[in-house]
Structure formats: C-alpha cells, structure tokens
Design a protein around this motif. Sequence first.
Motif, mmCIF file in Angstrom:
data_model
loop_
_atom_site.group_PDB
_atom_site.id
_atom_site.type_symbol
_atom_site.label_atom_id
_atom_site.label_comp_id
_atom_site.label_asym_id
_atom_site.label_seq_id
_atom_site.Cartn_x
_atom_site.Cartn_y
_atom_site.Cartn_z
ATOM 1 N N ALA A 152 0.804 -1.251 0.062
ATOM 2 C CA ALA A 152 0.132 -0.030 0.088
ATOM 3 C C ALA A 152 0.595 1.207 0.048
ATOM 4 N N ALA A 153 2.068 1.074 0.618
ATOM 5 C CA ALA A 153 2.734 2.462 0.956
ATOM 6 C C ALA A 153 3.438 2.548 -0.624
ATOM 7 N N LYS A 154 3.760 1.607 -1.270
ATOM 8 C CA LYS A 154 4.441 1.601 -2.714
ATOM 9 C C LYS A 154 3.486 2.452 -3.656
ATOM 10 N N LYS A 155 2.264 2.194 -3.432
ATOM 11 C CA LYS A 155 1.222 2.548 -4.377
ATOM 12 C C LYS A 155 0.642 3.994 -3.968
ATOM 13 N N THR A 189 1.146 11.078 -4.007
ATOM 14 C CA THR A 189 1.061 12.366 -3.323
ATOM 15 C C THR A 189 0.815 13.390 -4.402
ATOM 16 N N LYS A 190 1.442 13.018 -5.565
ATOM 17 C CA LYS A 190 1.575 14.064 -6.656
ATOM 18 C C LYS A 190 0.024 14.778 -6.950
ATOM 19 N N ASP A 191 0.312 15.917 -7.218
ATOM 20 C CA ASP A 191 -0.887 16.827 -7.765
ATOM 21 C C ASP A 191 -2.190 16.866 -6.379
ATOM 22 N N LYS A 192 -1.739 16.425 -5.308
ATOM 23 C CA LYS A 192 -2.742 16.207 -4.298
ATOM 24 C C LYS A 192 -2.322 17.526 -3.182
ATOM 25 N N THR A 193 -3.457 17.957 -2.876
ATOM 26 C CA THR A 193 -3.256 19.017 -1.757
ATOM 27 C C THR A 193 -2.955 18.305 -0.312
ATOM 28 N N LEU A 206 -4.633 18.657 2.252
ATOM 29 C CA LEU A 206 -6.058 17.902 2.909
ATOM 30 C C LEU A 206 -6.180 16.390 2.142
ATOM 31 N N GLU A 207 -6.137 16.511 1.012
ATOM 32 C CA GLU A 207 -6.343 15.268 0.322
ATOM 33 C C GLU A 207 -5.250 14.058 0.796
ATOM 34 N N ILE A 208 -4.045 14.423 0.807
ATOM 35 C CA ILE A 208 -2.914 13.572 1.328
ATOM 36 C C ILE A 208 -3.458 12.868 2.706
ATOM 37 N N LEU A 209 -4.000 13.789 3.634
ATOM 38 C CA LEU A 209 -4.276 13.402 4.799
ATOM 39 C C LEU A 209 -5.517 12.432 4.837
ATOM 40 N N GLU A 210 -6.454 12.653 3.915
ATOM 41 C CA GLU A 210 -7.627 11.923 3.942
ATOM 42 C C GLU A 210 -7.154 10.546 3.228
#
Length: 703
Positions: A669-672, A675-679, A681-685
């Motif tokens: 899951a970590a490999k996949k 974070t690119k193009d994410k805010t 807040l989106e990374i957190l969610e």
Amino acid sequence: MYISGLSIRNFRNFKSAHFKFTEGINTIIGENGSGKTNLFYALRILIDDSLPRYINFNSNDFNRGIGNWAGHWIVITVFFEGLDASEEAQALAVQSSGCMDTPSKGSYSVYFRPKYQFRKELYDYSILAEKDSEGLELLLDKITIADYEVVYLSRGSGDFSDDVTYEKYVGNFDKIKFPDPDEKEELVIGTYLPREISIHNEVSCTFIKALRDVEADLRSYSNNPLINLLKGKEKTVEITKQDEIITSIDNLNEKISSLDEVIEIKNGIDKSIKNAVGTTYAPSIDIKSELPNKMEKLFQSLKLWVGDPEDDYKGRVWELSLGGANLIYLSLKLLEYERVKTDRIANFLLIEEPEAHIHTHIQKTLFNNLSKSNTQIIISTHSTHISSASKISSVNVICRGKNEALVFQPSNNLLPNQIRRLERYLDAVRSNLLFAKGVILVEGDAEQILIPAMFEVVFGLSLDEIGVSLINIGSTGFENVANIFHEERIKKYCAILTDQDISVVKLPDSPENDTPNQKHFRASQKSGEERRVIITELCKDNEYLEAFYATHTFEVDLLMNENSPEFVSALDKIYRKESNIKLITKRLENPNIQVAGLEVLRLAKKYGKGWFALLITDELLYNTYIPNYILKAIAFASPHINLSSKVKSIMYRIEKIKNDKYCKTYYNAAKKFETKDKTDLEILEAFIKTFPQDQLTKFLSYL
C-alpha cells in the motif's frame, strides 16, 4: 504610583487584552511574534516622552480579527495604583461619587475613534426600525481614516478589553446597537487633563530596545547612550580648563595645517584647478585642520574603549563579542536611566528582550541586580533563564492566537502558598512550560527520556516542533504545577501522565497472606489508587487539564505493548554472558505479565530507570508501539497541530514503510501511495483511508 494594568483593544495583534502588573519587577513572557514589541509600543504611547505626543494611527494598526475596521475604536488604557495626594497624581485619579478619601487609583487612555458626526450617524441609524446589516455597511463604507480622531483622556474607570464595556460604549456591530455620543459618560471614558499638567512631564520613562544591533547605536550620534550621558557636562568644566584645552586645540589645528605635506597637497590642488579653468574663475582654496574647539563638540567626539576582564588590551566596542557589546549598551542605558530618574510621581524602566547573545549566568544576575528603588520595571523575554528568576505573581504570558494575542496571568486567583510552591519549582528547564503551546507533565526520568524519543522516531516530528513541552515534575506533586492551566490563568492544554501501579503479580484476597514482595506491590497499588483520587479531583471541571494513566507502570506498559524487541536489543549493553542474555530475553518475551513485568521492573530498578531508558532509546524503531494512553495525552496537549505537520509525519511514515520489506501489511500500500497533484488535505484523507490501523491514524483520531 505604579502601573497596575494595561488594557488594549483592537491595537495590532491585540484584539482584547488586559495585562496585570505589580510594584517592582514585572516580566512579559512570550514566543517570537506573540506581540511583546507591540505591548511596549502601546504602553510607550501613553508614558514615553521620546515618542510624539500625538500618535498618528492608521488602518494597519487595527487588529485583523475584527474584519472591517471602520467604526471600531482603538483604545489603550494604563491603570495606576498608589496615587499620592499631589495635584499631578490626583489629575489621573479615577472618578467616583460619594468618596471623601484621596483616590489611590487612576487611569490614562488614548482613544482612536470616529469623529463626533460619524458616531452620531451610527447612533441615529441604530435607533431606526428598518435598520439592517446592509444599511450599516453602506454607512461604514463612508468612513475613512481621515474621519478619525485621537483623544487622550484621564480618570476613566472603563476597561475596554471587556466585551460588555466595549459594546456598551462603542457599539455592537452585529446587533446594530450604538451609544448616543451626546451622553458623555465621563466616569467611564474619562476627561481631559488640566492644561497645566502633562503626563509626560510628571513621569519618567526609559525604554531599552531589544539588543539586536547595538553596535550601530553605539556608533551613531542620535541613539548613542554615551552621548546622552555626556550632554550638558561641558558646562560644568571650569572656565580656566576650557580655555586651556581650546587654546591647545587651536595651536594643534595650526600646526597640522602648516605641515609641509599638507601645504604641498594644497598647492597641487590650487594648480590643478587653475590649469583647468584659468586664474579668472579658479576659487581660492586652503586646507585647514578642524579638530573641534568647543567643549560640547569635544565631548561628542569621546568614544568608549573596552576590553575583556582577563585582557589588558582595550579597543573599540565592535571589537568585542556581540554579548560584550550588548552588556556595554545595557549598562549605559541603565546608567542613563539612573541619571534621568527623578522625584516625579513615577519612574518606569521598560526593557525589551535583554537576553540576546548574553550568557545564561549573566542573564539571571542582570535580572536579580536591577535597581528597584522608586522604579517600576517591565521586562519582556523569551529566555527561560530570566523567566525562571521571575516571580510568577509578576508574570504575564502572551501567546499567539488566531489573529490576536492571548494574555494570561499564571498566578491569577491562586493562594499565596500555591504561588510560593510554584515559584520554587520553576527552574530554567521547567519554566519552558510557560512558553509552550501545550504541556505534558510526567513524574519520572524514564518518561522524560523515552516519550519524546518515541514520538520523534515513530512520527518524524519532535515534541518541540509541535510546540509541546514534556516536563518532569520529579517529586513535586502534580497539583503544585498543573493548577496554572485553568480558565482563570493559562488557557493551554496540559496532560498529566502517571501510573496506576496495579500489581503485576497476583495478590491474595487478604493482605495478611502477602509475601514481602506482594506487600511491596500492594502498597504501590494503594498509592496509585490514592493518587488517582487526588488527580481526578484536580482535573474536575477544568477543560484545560486531563489525566492519562498507565495500567501498571510506564516500563511494564511499554514492554507489554509488543515492544519486547526494543528491550531485548539493549541487553548486550548490560550483560556480557550470552547465557544471561538468553535467560532475560526469554523472560521479557513471555506473554505472562507476571514474568515479563517482573523482569522489566527488576532491570529498571537494578540499573536505574533513567539509564535503562537511555539504553532503550537507542533501539527505538518507526514501528515501536506507543501505548494508547501516551498517544491520547500528547493529542490532548496538542490540538493546535497544523495540517503541514500532519502531512510531514505522513510522508515520513510512508517512506519508512516503503523501506521495510518485512512490513507485509502496509508495504504494498505504501508503494502505491500517491501524493503528486494532491493537496495536503487530500493527502491526509488518503492516508487515513489507506492505513486505518496505523499508529499515526490512531493519533490523528485522538486530536
């Protein structure tokens, strides 16, 4: 007479703040950017004659938290106590009806408010039946800074940092209620000082600014305290000595001007000019020495030469270290203050952050040696060494809030014996709890060492980075420290971490059947129960204080939360024999708490809890399991953690998991994880959704 309080409304980062002061030395504690400089400027507007008598406020001086500034007032009031019977002091006395005694309390205020006609328009609109917010906005949009006035008044009883007072005498913008400006309300707002009395002439105030670039001031003419000390001294030099000095300087100037080398240059310049423009238009020139021959100018030319105490050499101030230059500057300003201090109705000394580049011993010595004779001193600082030497009853704490500074008095409504115990406790290390955004109190060396280390290794953030101080109270009872975190004092969240000390061995139903070892565990368990009762009562009805408990003890609970590898890895630093290591490893890995718990307590007791904790610290891993009660305590103390810090921790966790091929649950899951193009807040969610069982997700859920 002394300053007992300062009320600030809507000025810069102070939306509604009230400072309390005592006689003698007062300390303002605050982090960088909290508003210490703004506080001093607000106070100086009212009492410092080195500032203009009438300050020109502008729209940027209004606090951003109020939104649209139009119609609002800036109000700064200094409150005095200990007024004597003199006419000058009584001109400041707060007015009251029916009091025959000489008033001992006074006030002086500056108001930056809309002129009368605009206050009248606001009142007239507020009494209309058809008033609404849109109409009010149209009215406010007409007001400009040019429509404001600056008014200095004394003897008012109103504290405009209080919302009720502000709304009653300035207005409630939400409810569209404004007072009638024709109702003067002089008892609250104040009256003009008599023409013959000026507050600047009746008090002396010296301000020593933060020591950031004192070399520039010591080189300059206008800001050099040495020049200020020498002013007027030339008039006291005997006439015969003045004549002798001036005559010798005139002779020296003549000798310098008549040197062959000087004449040669003069003739060369004269020839060059005549060759260039001809003799008709060439000016006549000369070169003359102009060493000053007036006593005033001679005194201004004097320079300070200094040297280190162990060295015979003396040089210019800028040859010293920054700390040495700062000490010289401070000393000159303090001497300057002693010179200007008079028998006026009050003397004030304001010192801004004196600790820059100064050794810790000197900081505390300086603070303790400040002259308190007939003087009130207010010092701002973010030095734990100065704050530790301060009386907690004379401390104000400034914290950064959203669009405003928050002001707390740590000793407010505490009993004298509670204040004394707290002052004894606050040494330089522990006083950092006054600067923190959140606080965790523990009672042992092991917790003090391991908890910050675990948090950083597991989450990639230090407690310092998120503004949390973990304080080891040692043998001091929690109640002697924790009670400053309260609605009436410091509104910061404080978590208490302690042990319940429930026995790790099974105890007989009757204490009479206890073995010596069981008696020891039963006594600890009883102490834990009693401690919990005391702490529960301490935290009762206090939203800023909460306790979190280890079921047994810190070491036992840490070990039994699947952390035996960290303990086992440290054994080779304690034992050399392989047989001993194998035996103890077997015990520590035993799932039975009566075996593993007893063994870890034995190790901690034998080698010292602090030393044992240091050994474990070296073996911590990103997947070391932090017990829930510790996670909850840190979360309680740090609701202020921002989104950037959360995302930083997420990225740290993802990177650690990616590099751990043995982490079968999360590795793929970590490999996949993208974070690119994410805010943020989106990374957190996305992290919370992808890793619902991760320790960080659990910690975030507790915030």
